[in-house]
Design an enzyme around this catalytic site. Structure first.
Site: not given
Length: 727
Positions: A104, A110, A267, A294, A296, A611, A622, A643, A652, A706
């Site tokens: 490290q 680490c 560590h 470790n 390190w 349209d 229309e 409300d 909602e 489609d």
């Protein structure tokens, strides 16, 4: 951070297509930032120049944003150098990659280095992450690459070999061999993946373990560890699992401080082996040992079974050789399993996925992977403490199909692991992002609802308790837990603890037997009820008033051109601006809607919907059709505007859209919220109608194209622009 539909959702569609083409697999990793290692190296060799990576340049921006940013004194004397400028004979790997290659530097990573040390124990895994065909001699062009697992995909990260140095020494990770650079370059690639070196500061070993393997990690607190922990650890290492451990530091000021025993609190350590030996003075019993490292590369345990302890004198040479005992200050040491349990507080085991277990004939994981997103105002409902919004979180249907072959404790059921991982928080740290506190709950689906893919509603969660849930909500990148439930159908609800927190996540389910999991609401369809035109005798007072207003505006010759007068004489028609006047004169009589009226843009969309002859105007028939739709939608709006605030809460909106005849998935609800909700996550009447008009128009257009009804269409650029620009 918020995303825009044109950015995030387009990218998501591209990623989904890439997956269908096999992109993102181990054999075909995604190119990070679109960079192709082979092409870039060949270009550098042809030009006889060394590669310079503009996407992760040798500048302060790549170092960091705060402690390693422009204002930091730490970066003033840092010089980016290539290995050939640092030493005479640089090598990518010297004598094989090993644990001692990771030492490290001046960076609090680490956790990453402990994971790399674990990775070196499994050569097969190591050389997936660190491709071998790289060197500083043959084919050298100043360019290297590494591969990581990132949120369900494998990505190939390209870097140049310019590395931060100070006084000609590497600033960050280095090898014990001065001329070996694979670990330093691996760290740089990982820093690039997350945006900077500083983004790697502080973390959990499991995070890197999973990024190296695509595996899933389980945690064990030592004080709650199962009796068979030693057996679990030994079996895990035999299967190639990666393992790390640490000692909690309760006092922040003592973070990463050495204890009298030589161990370091706060560590990360690697567990590199577990084994048994039989000291000469113990006739029958064996001593169980654990080997740790470790990162390190120094500072070791000094208690029993440490490098130079008297315990080693009780072993035969054969046992010492088997345990590879060495007396060297290299950061690696042995200790008894009992001392291990007493001193360490947590152990992490990264179990590997099927592609990493090709040679394991005993154990195979079945893995289901789902990507998701919490969107403020739509699908960021918070935990169960917030019943009004909890139900809006993404929901995933889990089907447990086969029970365990060898159930423990004679309990029948299906064993599985749920792993919820939040995405990109480390990369967005420079923008102030921190890890969310996340968790999940699992609910059993009633038998009468099996196979039903509808999103579970609020009442379901009010009247049903969870069947299982994670132990706690926690601010880690990933929350995992193992469960055993009866075969059947369940709903997994992942969430942040607080509502309104926006972010992406990946939900994985691992099991030894078959399971399937998928996001609920993957069906997209629409009803198109056509209101029957009312006859003159059935007209309400409002209808009669409306006809009068329509005739008044459509026939107002003082505002018409000669061409418009001709149109009126043929058949009364109104423009978008006139439609706005008609609607708003009627809407003003509905005081409960509390609206400022329809905008001109909304009215243009309405005309585009109705349209049929391409005149960009509406005739009375229309308009009557449109008005009947608006009245229907107005009733839905009033229902959810209980409300009488004049707006609908965006959470909602999914119910309101469903009542209007549209079945969408979470991605589309997310888009609706971002497109139509205000900063308070409310949707007013004008926006509500505009949304439904757009949905109706786009569904109608899609169905027109489609013609074979297979759910896919092909459009030219012209058709696409004509469709989207006028809608």
């Amino acid at each position: 951070m918020p995303y825009t539909p044109s950015g995030f959702f387009c990218d998501r569609l591209i990623r989904e297509r890439e997956r269908r083409d096999g992109e993102g697999s181990l054999n075909k990793p995604l190119r990070f930032n679109g960079q192709d290692f082979t092409v870039l190296r060949q270009e550098s060799l042809q030009r006889k120049t060394l590669f310079e990576d503009d996407s992760f340049p040798a500048t302060v921006e790549s170092l960091g944003f705060k402690e390693l940013g422009h204002k930091s004194n730490k970066v003033k004397n840092i010089v980016w150098k290539r290995p050939k400028e640092i030493c005479e004979n640089p090598q990518f790997i010297v004598g094989g990659a090993s644990r001692t290659d990771i030492c490290q530097g001046d960076l609090g990573d680490c956790w990453l280095l402990a994971a790399i040390a674990c990775l070196t124990l499994n050569e097969k895994l190591l050389y997936r992450v660190v491709p071998q065909e790289q060197s500083f001699s043959e084919g050298y062009g100043g360019i290297f690459h590494f591969q990581f697992w990132r949120y369900g995909d494998w990505v190939d990260v390209v870097i140049d070999d310019r590395i931060p140095t100070f006084n000609n020494q590497l600033v960050f990770t280095k090898s014990a061999e001065r001329n070996e650079f694979w670990s330093a370059l691996l760290e740089k690639a990982y820093a690039k993946l997350h945006g900077s070196y500083e983004a790697l500061k502080g973390g959990n070993t499991t995070e890197a373990m999973e990024d190296f393997t695509g595996g899933v990690t389980e945690f064990y607190e030592m004080k709650e560890a199962p009796k068979e922990l030693y057996k679990i650890m030994k079996k895990a290492l035999e299967r190639g699992s990666l393992m790390g451990c640490s000692i909690d530091s309760l006092v922040p000021a003592r973070f990463e401080t050495r204890t009298v025993t030589g161990l370091v609190k706060g560590h990360a350590y690697s567990v590199t082996a577990v084994d048994e030996c039989k000291p000469s003075q113990q006739k029958d019993s064996k001593v169980r040992l654990v080997r740790l490292r470790n990162p390190w590369g120094q500072v070791e345990w000094n208690g029993p079974w440490s490098d130079n302890s008297k315990e080693w004198t009780t072993l035969s040479k054969a046992d010492k050789d088997k345990l590879q005992h060495q007396s060297a200050e290299d950061g690696e040491f042995w200790m008894s399993f009992e001392d291990f349990k007493k001193n360490y507080t947590k152990i992490e085991i990264c179990n590997l996925t099927p592609d990493a277990l090709e040679d394991d004939k005993i154990h195979k994981w079945t893995v289901s992977v789902n990507e998701g997103r919490w969107v403020r105002g739509c699908s960021a409902g918070g935990c169960r403490n917030y019943p009004d919004t909890f139900w809006t979180n993404p929901q995933y249907r889990l089907r447990l199909l086969e029970e365990d072959d060898d159930p423990e404790d004679n309990e029948v059921g299906c064993t599985f692991v749920v792993a919820l991982m939040q995405k990109n928080r480390r990369k967005e740290r420079k923008m102030g992002a921190n890890l969310f506190t996340i968790g999940f709950a699992i609910y059993e689906v009633p038998k009468e609802m099996h196979g039903n893919k509808q999103h579970m509603q609020k009442d379901f969660f009010l009247f049903n308790s969870s069947k299982a849930r994670c132990k706690s909500y926690i601010n880690l990148r990933e929350v995992t837990q193992r469960f055993r439930l009866s075969s059947g159908e369940y709903v997994i609800v992942p969430s942040t603890y607080e509502p309104h927190q926006e972010g992406e996540f990946i939900l994985r389910v691992f099991s030894e037997k078959r399971n399937t999991s998928e996001e609920i609401e993957n069906r997209i369809e629409a009803d198109h009820p056509v209101p029957a035109p009312a006859s003159a005798g059935e007209e309400s007072e409002e209808d009669q008033q409306f006809r009068s207003i329509f005739q008044e505006i459509a026939g107002d010759v003082s505002r018409r051109s000669e061409f418009s007068l001709w149109c009126v004489s043929q058949d009364m028609e109104i423009t978008a601006n006139e439609l706005k006047n008609v609607l708003n004169r009627v809407i003003t009589k509905h005081k409960d809607l509390n609206t400022e009226g329809f905008s001109l843009e909304s009215c243009r969309s309405m005309i585009a919907l109705m349209d049929m002859d391409g005149t960009s105007r509406l005739n009375l028939q229309e308009f009557r059709h449109l008005w009947n739709k608006i009245k229907q939608w107005q009733g839905i709006f009033k229902h959810y505007n209980a409300d009488q605030s004049g707006s609908i809460n965006s959470y909602e909106m999914r119910n309101a859209v469903n009542d209007a005849g549209f079945r969408l998935n979470n991605q589309l609800y997310d888009i609706i919220t971002m497109r139509y909700a205000n900063e308070n996550m409310n949707i007013d009447f004008d926006s509500f109608i505009s949304c439904l008009v757009r949905l109706e128009a786009m569904f109608r257009a899609f169905q027109a194209f489609d013609q074979d009804g297979d759910g896919t269409i092909r459009l030219s650029v012209l058709e696409w622009l004509q469709l989207t620009m006028y809608a």
